[in-house]
Write a protein that holds these residues in place. Sequence first.
Motif, PDB file in Angstrom:
ATOM      1  N   ARG A 250      16.895  28.644 118.862  1.00 48.64           N
ATOM      2  CA  ARG A 250      16.266  28.029 120.065  1.00 48.64           C
ATOM      3  C   ARG A 250      16.326  26.457 119.904  1.00 48.64           C
ATOM      4  O   ARG A 250      16.164  25.903 118.793  1.00 48.64           O
ATOM      5  CB  ARG A 250      14.776  28.407 119.979  1.00 48.64           C
ATOM      6  N   ARG A 251      17.192  26.012 120.899  1.00 45.74           N
ATOM      7  CA  ARG A 251      17.357  24.693 120.814  1.00 45.74           C
ATOM      8  C   ARG A 251      16.275  23.694 121.401  1.00 45.74           C
ATOM      9  O   ARG A 251      15.029  24.263 121.906  1.00 45.74           O
ATOM     10  CB  ARG A 251      18.502  23.813 121.951  1.00 45.74           C
ATOM     11  N   ASP A 252      16.058  22.387 121.172  1.00 40.88           N
ATOM     12  CA  ASP A 252      15.145  21.781 121.386  1.00 40.88           C
ATOM     13  C   ASP A 252      14.646  21.646 123.150  1.00 40.88           C
ATOM     14  O   ASP A 252      13.655  21.367 123.702  1.00 40.88           O
ATOM     15  CB  ASP A 252      15.217  20.161 121.156  1.00 40.88           C
ATOM     16  N   ASP A 253      15.916  21.694 123.886  1.00 42.68           N
ATOM     17  CA  ASP A 253      15.924  21.895 125.239  1.00 42.68           C
ATOM     18  C   ASP A 253      15.278  22.998 125.909  1.00 42.68           C
ATOM     19  O   ASP A 253      15.472  23.224 127.141  1.00 42.68           O
ATOM     20  CB  ASP A 253      17.044  21.275 125.984  1.00 42.68           C
ATOM     21  N   GLY A 254      15.150  24.211 124.938  1.00 43.87           N
ATOM     22  CA  GLY A 254      14.676  25.374 125.444  1.00 43.87           C
ATOM     23  C   GLY A 254      15.799  26.486 125.601  1.00 43.87           C
ATOM     24  O   GLY A 254      15.542  27.721 125.704  1.00 43.87           O
ATOM     25  N   THR A 255      17.084  26.128 125.541  1.00 46.16           N
ATOM     26  CA  THR A 255      18.113  26.975 125.581  1.00 46.16           C
ATOM     27  C   THR A 255      18.401  27.833 124.108  1.00 46.16           C
ATOM     28  O   THR A 255      17.807  27.053 123.356  1.00 46.16           O
ATOM     29  CB  THR A 255      19.554  26.276 125.977  1.00 46.16           C
ATOM     30  N   LEU A 307      27.927  27.380 114.824  1.00 43.23           N
ATOM     31  CA  LEU A 307      27.373  26.183 115.480  1.00 43.23           C
ATOM     32  C   LEU A 307      28.230  25.823 116.521  1.00 43.23           C
ATOM     33  O   LEU A 307      29.455  25.902 116.345  1.00 43.23           O
ATOM     34  CB  LEU A 307      27.057  25.277 114.444  1.00 43.23           C
ATOM     35  N   THR A 308      27.629  24.946 117.272  1.00 47.26           N
ATOM     36  CA  THR A 308      28.396  23.928 118.248  1.00 47.26           C
ATOM     37  C   THR A 308      27.808  22.620 118.235  1.00 47.26           C
ATOM     38  O   THR A 308      26.732  22.444 117.880  1.00 47.26           O
ATOM     39  CB  THR A 308      28.462  24.783 119.746  1.00 47.26           C
ATOM     40  N   CYS A 309      28.583  21.930 118.804  1.00 46.37           N
ATOM     41  CA  CYS A 309      27.985  20.366 119.161  1.00 46.37           C
ATOM     42  C   CYS A 309      26.635  20.279 119.521  1.00 46.37           C
ATOM     43  O   CYS A 309      25.772  19.395 119.635  1.00 46.37           O
ATOM     44  CB  CYS A 309      28.866  19.412 119.665  1.00 46.37           C
ATOM     45  N   ASP A 310      26.355  21.237 120.605  1.00 49.36           N
ATOM     46  CA  ASP A 310      25.269  21.113 121.245  1.00 49.36           C
ATOM     47  C   ASP A 310      23.964  21.489 120.496  1.00 49.36           C
ATOM     48  O   ASP A 310      22.774  21.369 120.823  1.00 49.36           O
ATOM     49  CB  ASP A 310      25.120  22.504 122.532  1.00 49.36           C
ATOM     50  N   ASP A 311      24.165  22.065 119.133  1.00 45.29           N
ATOM     51  CA  ASP A 311      23.107  22.311 118.314  1.00 45.29           C
ATOM     52  C   ASP A 311      22.701  21.351 117.438  1.00 45.29           C
ATOM     53  O   ASP A 311      21.736  21.222 116.632  1.00 45.29           O
ATOM     54  CB  ASP A 311      23.416  23.482 117.565  1.00 45.29           C
ATOM     55  N   TYR A 312      23.668  20.054 117.501  1.00 44.30           N
ATOM     56  CA  TYR A 312      23.413  19.092 116.300  1.00 44.30           C
ATOM     57  C   TYR A 312      22.018  18.254 116.501  1.00 44.30           C
ATOM     58  O   TYR A 312      21.342  18.114 115.662  1.00 44.30           O
ATOM     59  CB  TYR A 312      24.451  17.979 116.718  1.00 44.30           C
ATOM     60  N   PRO A 313      21.530  17.925 117.942  1.00 42.60           N
ATOM     61  CA  PRO A 313      20.296  17.315 117.947  1.00 42.60           C
ATOM     62  C   PRO A 313      19.040  18.066 117.505  1.00 42.60           C
ATOM     63  O   PRO A 313      18.364  17.582 116.956  1.00 42.60           O
ATOM     64  CB  PRO A 313      20.311  17.129 119.609  1.00 42.60           C
ATOM     65  N   THR A 314      19.307  19.438 117.650  1.00 39.77           N
ATOM     66  CA  THR A 314      18.174  20.296 117.226  1.00 39.77           C
ATOM     67  C   THR A 314      18.044  20.319 115.778  1.00 39.77           C
ATOM     68  O   THR A 314      16.896  20.087 115.033  1.00 39.77           O
ATOM     69  CB  THR A 314      18.179  21.901 117.750  1.00 39.77           C
ATOM     70  N   LEU A 315      19.274  20.517 115.105  1.00 43.76           N
ATOM     71  CA  LEU A 315      19.350  20.458 113.705  1.00 43.76           C
ATOM     72  C   LEU A 315      18.935  19.183 113.122  1.00 43.76           C
ATOM     73  O   LEU A 315      18.254  19.055 112.238  1.00 43.76           O
ATOM     74  CB  LEU A 315      20.833  20.696 112.935  1.00 43.76           C
ATOM     75  N   PHE A 316      19.447  17.832 113.808  1.00 42.81           N
ATOM     76  CA  PHE A 316      18.743  16.742 113.348  1.00 42.81           C
ATOM     77  C   PHE A 316      17.266  16.530 113.360  1.00 42.81           C
ATOM     78  O   PHE A 316      16.607  16.014 112.366  1.00 42.81           O
ATOM     79  CB  PHE A 316      19.405  15.570 114.255  1.00 42.81           C
TER      80      PHE A 316
END
Length: 362
Positions: A250-255, A307-316
Amino acid sequence: MKQKVIISTSIEQHIADAINDVRPDRLFILCDDVTARLCLPHIQSFPILSGARLVTIASGDANKNLDALAQVWTALQEGGATRHSMMVNLGGGMVTDLGGFAASTFKRGIHFINIPTTLLSLVDASVGGKTGINFGGLKNEVGVFNTSDVVILDTRFLATLPDTEMRSGYAEMLKHGLINPDTTAMWRELVDYDISRPDLAALQRMVAESVAVKEHVVEIDPLEHGIRKALNLGHTAGHAFESFAMSNGRRDDGTHAPGIKPIPHGYAVAYGIICELYLSCVKTAFPTDIMHTTVRYINDHYGKMPLTCDDYPTLFNLMTHDKKNTAGIINFTLLSSIGGIEINRTATREEIYEALDFYREN
């Protein structure tokens, strides 16, 4: 006080000695549903355990939570536990973490001993006095430092483990080999060992060496004010991987990131080691040949998270919640060499993203 750790060849005698040293008024055994089935039969016939009350909780790190903690407290209360009682924690890191926390807080503290049954708990979770539960979607968010009366290590339980659990524990041994200041031979043996076909006799010796590394660090710094942070190598990034996986991506943007599923703790640490060895090479001149050898071993035995680049903000963002941080600054334990500990090292968002790139591409 140094924690008493026994590498056991006579588990019945060592359990009896530990209990007789305390002479508790009531005795409890905490298991999860898996260790109750696979591991409890190895010890339940011991006369010293006759009359002990069994407390069983659901297995899995997702159950290391307030509900399970309350279940244990309730069982202790209903079983008439007093401050002179004792609990035997028989299980993996989830059981020893939660059981240690339950025992440390019930009646402001009762006696407990740890008998770890997984490789991960043998070399990591049951030694060092960290107890706790997951809370609010974060690993080990609530807990206390409190050492058990004794830790009894017996590799006989490893024969009950599935392959993934063996590999999970082995990742912490790799970490201990990397932070060991006394020799590089331990690291070399670890990256040459075939964990897919484990030689348990050799592994028992290697476990003893691995535990000795952790014991030495914990004895110097029991409350993690300084050098004990060496044990966090791989864990800042690793806990982020683990929490992300626990949420099924689950990413921060809900996706949701496709293909992300919960992973064992040691797998997350192994992935975190890759990221943090990369940062070590960039920031503290860690030898690239040792990094690449370690990364190859991890890739060969642990695979990768998709992982993809889209996951980086959530991991950070997950890294910003790490308990080692100060004033919102993400702190890493890095290495300048095998055993060359560099605690409280920081990295920018860009550098962390580069480390995640390295993880995905190598």
